[in-house]
Design a protein around this motif. Sequence first.
Motif, short mmCIF file in Angstrom:
data_model
loop_
_atom_site.label_atom_id
_atom_site.label_comp_id
_atom_site.label_asym_id
_atom_site.label_seq_id
_atom_site.Cartn_x
_atom_site.Cartn_y
_atom_site.Cartn_z
N LEU A 149 7.29 0.64 2.40
CA LEU A 149 6.30 1.28 1.56
C LEU A 149 5.13 0.32 1.41
N GLU A 150 3.92 0.79 1.72
CA GLU A 150 2.73 -0.06 1.65
C GLU A 150 1.66 0.60 0.80
N ARG A 151 0.70 -0.22 0.44
CA ARG A 151 -0.51 0.32 -0.17
C ARG A 151 -1.33 0.98 0.93
N LEU A 152 -2.36 1.69 0.54
CA LEU A 152 -3.19 2.35 1.53
C LEU A 152 -3.99 1.36 2.38
N ASP A 153 -4.18 0.13 1.89
CA ASP A 153 -4.90 -0.86 2.69
C ASP A 153 -4.00 -1.58 3.69
N GLY A 154 -2.71 -1.24 3.73
CA GLY A 154 -1.79 -1.79 4.72
C GLY A 154 -0.94 -2.94 4.23
N THR A 155 -1.18 -3.45 3.03
CA THR A 155 -0.36 -4.54 2.52
C THR A 155 0.90 -3.97 1.88
N THR A 156 1.95 -4.77 1.87
CA THR A 156 3.23 -4.33 1.32
C THR A 156 3.13 -4.13 -0.18
N LEU A 157 3.67 -3.02 -0.63
CA LEU A 157 3.71 -2.74 -2.07
C LEU A 157 4.85 -3.57 -2.67
N GLU A 158 4.51 -4.40 -3.66
CA GLU A 158 5.49 -5.33 -4.20
C GLU A 158 5.76 -5.07 -5.67
N ARG A 159 6.94 -5.50 -6.07
CA ARG A 159 7.32 -5.45 -7.49
C ARG A 159 6.68 -6.63 -8.21
N ALA A 160 6.84 -6.65 -9.51
CA ALA A 160 6.25 -7.73 -10.30
C ALA A 160 6.85 -9.09 -9.93
N ASP A 161 8.10 -9.11 -9.47
CA ASP A 161 8.74 -10.38 -9.10
C ASP A 161 8.38 -10.84 -7.68
N GLU A 218 8.75 -1.84 -11.65
CA GLU A 218 7.71 -2.60 -12.34
C GLU A 218 6.88 -3.23 -11.23
N LEU A 219 5.74 -2.62 -10.96
CA LEU A 219 4.92 -3.04 -9.82
C LEU A 219 4.05 -4.22 -10.20
N GLU A 220 3.60 -4.92 -9.13
CA GLU A 220 2.70 -6.04 -9.33
C GLU A 220 1.40 -5.57 -9.98
N SER A 221 0.69 -6.48 -10.57
CA SER A 221 -0.58 -6.11 -11.18
C SER A 221 -1.55 -5.66 -10.10
N GLY A 222 -2.36 -4.68 -10.41
CA GLY A 222 -3.32 -4.16 -9.43
C GLY A 222 -2.74 -3.08 -8.55
N ALA A 223 -1.49 -2.70 -8.78
CA ALA A 223 -0.85 -1.67 -7.95
C ALA A 223 -0.82 -0.34 -8.71
N ASP A 224 -1.92 -0.03 -9.36
CA ASP A 224 -1.97 1.19 -10.17
C ASP A 224 -2.29 2.43 -9.35
N ASP A 225 -2.69 2.26 -8.10
CA ASP A 225 -3.03 3.40 -7.25
C ASP A 225 -1.78 4.24 -7.04
N PRO A 226 -1.83 5.53 -7.39
CA PRO A 226 -0.63 6.36 -7.26
C PRO A 226 -0.25 6.66 -5.81
N ALA A 227 -1.17 6.52 -4.89
CA ALA A 227 -0.88 6.83 -3.49
C ALA A 227 -0.36 5.60 -2.76
N SER A 228 0.66 5.83 -1.96
CA SER A 228 1.24 4.79 -1.13
C SER A 228 1.48 5.37 0.25
N ARG A 229 1.80 4.50 1.18
CA ARG A 229 2.06 4.95 2.54
C ARG A 229 3.50 4.58 2.90
N LEU A 230 4.28 5.57 3.29
CA LEU A 230 5.63 5.36 3.79
C LEU A 230 5.52 5.21 5.30
N VAL A 231 5.87 4.02 5.81
CA VAL A 231 5.69 3.73 7.23
C VAL A 231 7.07 3.56 7.88
N VAL A 232 7.28 4.33 8.94
CA VAL A 232 8.51 4.22 9.74
C VAL A 232 8.10 3.68 11.10
N ARG A 233 8.78 2.63 11.54
CA ARG A 233 8.48 2.05 12.84
C ARG A 233 9.78 1.95 13.63
N VAL A 234 9.75 2.36 14.90
CA VAL A 234 10.92 2.23 15.78
C VAL A 234 10.53 1.50 17.05
#
Length: 163
Positions: free
Chosen positions: A102-114, A145-161
Amino acid sequence: MRSERRSTARGQTTQDFAIGIGIFLLSVAVVFAGISSVTTPTDPVGDAERGQADRIADRLVAEFAAHNELDGDRLADALEAGGTDRLLELEGGPADEGSVRLERLDGTTLERADGSPVLEAETTPYEGQPAASSARIVALEGSFELESGADDPASRLVVRVWT
């Protein structure tokens, strides 16, 4: 006597011109056709891998999302229990390896607060080999509990094979 030479001398006729231009244009077309086939890169990822990535992404959204709101808790639990190996087996195809993240729309990994990724599962680490990927835009639902700045409700689910 001069008039006799002129009558026997032959100049370029319309038919000669048409044949010459035709041969020239045909030669140019053959050269351009040859150059384009030589310079076109070969794609190491086939349609089968692309199809498999699409099927896995569709299946994940169908099973774990309602109205494009992805239930991240259920999906994370399912991937931890069965892993991406199970998804690759169920969807069949040439790929032996795969990953879901799961990534943000800019391509970086969506991370938790930790600092850990919200969702990242793979059969083996990806090492830069040719891979097919498929992405779906979803909203994340779950007790993260997402990292700060991850308030954007849209994310990208990426599947790679990959194979």
